[in-house]
Motif scaffolding. Structure first.
Motif, mmCIF file in Angstrom:
data_model
loop_
_atom_site.group_PDB
_atom_site.id
_atom_site.type_symbol
_atom_site.label_atom_id
_atom_site.label_comp_id
_atom_site.label_asym_id
_atom_site.label_seq_id
_atom_site.Cartn_x
_atom_site.Cartn_y
_atom_site.Cartn_z
ATOM 1 N N THR A 59 50.488 37.622 39.903
ATOM 2 C CA THR A 59 50.244 36.860 38.957
ATOM 3 C C THR A 59 48.661 36.320 38.939
ATOM 4 O O THR A 59 48.071 35.776 38.006
ATOM 5 N N CYS A 60 47.885 36.853 40.030
ATOM 6 C CA CYS A 60 46.568 36.390 40.288
ATOM 7 C C CYS A 60 45.703 37.777 39.830
ATOM 8 O O CYS A 60 45.764 38.806 40.554
ATOM 9 N N PHE A 61 44.896 37.346 38.780
ATOM 10 C CA PHE A 61 43.915 38.445 38.541
ATOM 11 C C PHE A 61 42.349 38.224 38.710
ATOM 12 O O PHE A 61 41.985 36.936 38.149
ATOM 13 N N ASP A 62 41.612 38.929 39.506
ATOM 14 C CA ASP A 62 40.314 38.654 40.030
ATOM 15 C C ASP A 62 39.325 39.257 39.407
ATOM 16 O O ASP A 62 39.211 40.292 39.397
ATOM 17 N N LEU A 63 38.228 38.390 38.892
ATOM 18 C CA LEU A 63 37.249 39.075 38.305
ATOM 19 C C LEU A 63 35.849 38.373 38.758
ATOM 20 O O LEU A 63 35.912 37.604 39.574
ATOM 21 N N ALA A 64 34.854 38.711 38.394
ATOM 22 C CA ALA A 64 33.421 38.080 38.371
ATOM 23 C C ALA A 64 32.395 38.275 37.038
ATOM 24 O O ALA A 64 32.855 39.188 36.567
ATOM 25 N N ASN A 65 31.524 37.359 36.881
ATOM 26 C CA ASN A 65 30.838 37.562 35.907
ATOM 27 C C ASN A 65 30.089 38.991 35.485
ATOM 28 O O ASN A 65 30.034 39.485 34.666
ATOM 29 N N ASN A 66 29.699 39.704 36.969
ATOM 30 C CA ASN A 66 28.956 40.873 37.024
ATOM 31 C C ASN A 66 29.760 42.109 36.835
ATOM 32 O O ASN A 66 29.427 43.011 36.891
ATOM 33 N N LEU A 84 46.271 40.336 23.988
ATOM 34 C CA LEU A 84 47.318 40.982 23.399
ATOM 35 C C LEU A 84 48.689 40.702 24.222
ATOM 36 O O LEU A 84 49.642 40.818 23.401
ATOM 37 N N TYR A 85 48.668 40.501 25.272
ATOM 38 C CA TYR A 85 49.931 40.431 26.076
ATOM 39 C C TYR A 85 50.103 39.450 26.903
ATOM 40 O O TYR A 85 51.443 39.125 27.069
ATOM 41 N N LEU A 86 49.180 38.690 27.513
ATOM 42 C CA LEU A 86 49.379 37.704 28.355
ATOM 43 C C LEU A 86 49.208 36.091 28.049
ATOM 44 O O LEU A 86 49.815 35.431 28.785
ATOM 45 N N ARG A 87 48.714 35.980 26.872
ATOM 46 C CA ARG A 87 48.546 34.744 26.480
ATOM 47 C C ARG A 87 49.886 33.802 26.519
ATOM 48 O O ARG A 87 49.723 32.780 26.921
ATOM 49 N N PRO A 88 51.092 34.278 26.176
ATOM 50 C CA PRO A 88 52.362 33.620 26.300
ATOM 51 C C PRO A 88 52.619 33.053 27.667
ATOM 52 O O PRO A 88 53.230 32.146 27.919
ATOM 53 N N TYR A 89 51.880 33.755 28.493
ATOM 54 C CA TYR A 89 52.212 33.562 29.985
ATOM 55 C C TYR A 89 51.036 32.760 30.787
ATOM 56 O O TYR A 89 50.936 32.746 31.928
ATOM 57 N N ARG A 90 50.132 32.186 29.811
ATOM 58 C CA ARG A 90 49.004 31.474 30.751
ATOM 59 C C ARG A 90 49.297 30.698 31.936
ATOM 60 O O ARG A 90 48.723 30.574 32.775
ATOM 61 N N ASP A 91 50.599 30.233 31.735
ATOM 62 C CA ASP A 91 50.640 29.042 32.973
ATOM 63 C C ASP A 91 51.462 29.648 33.897
ATOM 64 O O ASP A 91 51.447 28.966 34.941
ATOM 65 N N GLU A 92 51.702 30.959 33.890
ATOM 66 C CA GLU A 92 51.950 31.722 35.019
ATOM 67 C C GLU A 92 51.090 32.480 35.634
ATOM 68 O O GLU A 92 51.306 33.273 36.700
ATOM 69 N N LEU A 93 49.838 32.450 35.020
ATOM 70 C CA LEU A 93 48.639 33.321 35.768
ATOM 71 C C LEU A 93 47.782 32.386 36.615
ATOM 72 O O LEU A 93 47.378 31.409 36.235
ATOM 73 N N VAL A 94 47.285 33.017 37.604
ATOM 74 C CA VAL A 94 46.159 32.670 38.323
ATOM 75 C C VAL A 94 44.860 33.444 38.068
ATOM 76 O O VAL A 94 44.627 34.516 38.447
ATOM 77 N N VAL A 95 43.950 32.929 37.055
ATOM 78 C CA VAL A 95 42.803 33.740 36.818
ATOM 79 C C VAL A 95 41.540 33.274 37.404
ATOM 80 O O VAL A 95 41.242 32.025 37.307
ATOM 81 N N CYS A 96 41.045 34.209 37.968
ATOM 82 C CA CYS A 96 39.767 33.785 38.784
ATOM 83 C C CYS A 96 38.528 34.593 38.470
ATOM 84 O O CYS A 96 38.640 35.484 38.065
ATOM 85 N N THR A 97 37.122 33.991 38.648
ATOM 86 C CA THR A 97 36.077 34.544 38.124
ATOM 87 C C THR A 97 35.166 33.924 39.083
ATOM 88 O O THR A 97 35.405 33.051 39.842
#
Length: 333
Positions: A59-66, A84-97
């Motif tokens: 559930t955790c997707f890890d990014l950075a600005n660069n 396209l695919y994950l927006r309906p599941y936004r509250d199930e995701l941990v998005v990091c940047t």
């Protein structure tokens, strides 16, 4: 909705608490540092990796600005996939940047000033099409900006609703202790520290990991496979043309793929095979054995690499004999 996530996605993935916070992270997180950049990227391949990950509880997707190259392109590509695919599941995701490395020219596009961090996160949110991220990290300590300013920026970012949690990355033990104390004083706890840790890079064991346990901060270990050295890619000795070392991507360079390191990897591979697992799975289980490590952060160029990592954290903890045999190899190497 044309794609629906697997109903069984939460059946087997462990979700330990991130330190003493209420945030629970999957034992495996997916990093988008490599393989997700490029303006003309292969979105079909990226789609399969991301959907496979979420289908199996990542559930955790890890990014950075660069992240890219070019900088910003990994966030932009993730934003397309999210829409396209994950927006309906936004509250199930941990998005990091993150922000802390060079992002744009001039004095305001790098390091740890309030101006840079706030502007960078606003740009990141726009690229990903998000209202907020779950975790925002300061990517590296800034020797010329007061720590109080950087931590005050993280505190304000959380209070402004741009992020739910504050984290730090590449901070050593003493820097982490100071950052945690300042954030605690401001009222926004530091919940996570992301640091490089693998069988071949062990500096955090005596310095950082004890601090994380004392402070109640969760650890996320990046590069747990030593940029591929702790997989079967290099065991034959020849440098694969499409490898990170050959391409100069990340930390790994051709000069790092030494005979001594390959000998260590081959001996570890023998232990792994004896236990019915791959070298990569052994390496992930070894990193995850640390109580302070909440999640291992992997990169993936193929869906099967995600599946192998998920299987690794579902295996029983390494036994004493296995750990002793591994330690003997690492100390000798």
């Amino acid at each position: 909705m044309s794609w629906q996530a697997a109903p069984s996605r939460y059946d087997t993935m462990p979700y330990p608490h991130c330190g003493r916070s209420g945030l629970r992270l999957p034992a495996v997180s997916l990093g988008l540092w490599h393989n997700f950049g490029g303006e003309g990227a292969d979105l079909a391949r990226q789609r399969e990796i991301v959907r496979t990950a979420f289908d199996h509880g990542v559930t955790c997707f890890d990014l950075a600005n660069n992240y890219g190259p070019p900088p910003g392109s990994a966030e932009r590509n993730f934003g397309r996939l999210f829409d396209l695919y994950l927006r309906p599941y936004r509250d199930e995701l941990v998005v990091c940047t993150k922000a802390g490395y060079t992002m744009w020219p001039g004095p305001y596009g790098d390091w740890g000033s309030r101006k840079y961090l706030v502007a960078s996160l606003d740009q990141s949110l726009k690229r990903m099409g998000l209202d907020y991220v779950d975790v925002f990290y300061h990517h590296r300590p800034d020797p010329s900006t007061p720590l109080e300013e950087t931590m005050a920026a993280l505190d304000w970012i959380v209070r402004s609703g741009r992020a739910l949690y504050a984290g730090i990355s590449n901070y050593n033990g003493e820097q982490t202790r100071r950052a945690a104390a300042e954030l605690r004083r401001l009222g926004t706890p530091c919940v996570v520290n992301q640091s490089r840790y693998s069988m071949l890079v062990r500096g955090v064991e005596d310095d950082l990991l004890p601090v994380l346990e004392q402070e109640g901060i969760g650890g996320v270990a990046f590069s747990p496979l030593a940029q591929g050295l702790l997989t079967d890619r290099y065991l034959g000795g020849a440098l694969p043309a499409d490898s990170r070392a050959a391409g100069g991507v990340g930390f790994l360079r051709p000069e790092h793929v030494t005979d001594e390191r390959l000998d260590v990897a081959r001996r570890l591979d023998a232990i792994a095979r004896e236990g019915g697992q791959s070298l990569a799975q052994l390496a992930l289980r070894w990193v995850k054995r640390q109580p302070a490590v909440t999640s291992v952060l992997i990169g993936a160029s193929k869906p099967r690499q995600v599946l192998d990592a998920v299987r690794a954290v579902q295996m029983p903890a390494l036994g004493g004999d296995e750990l002793a045999a591994i330690e003997e190899i690492l100390l000798a190497g």
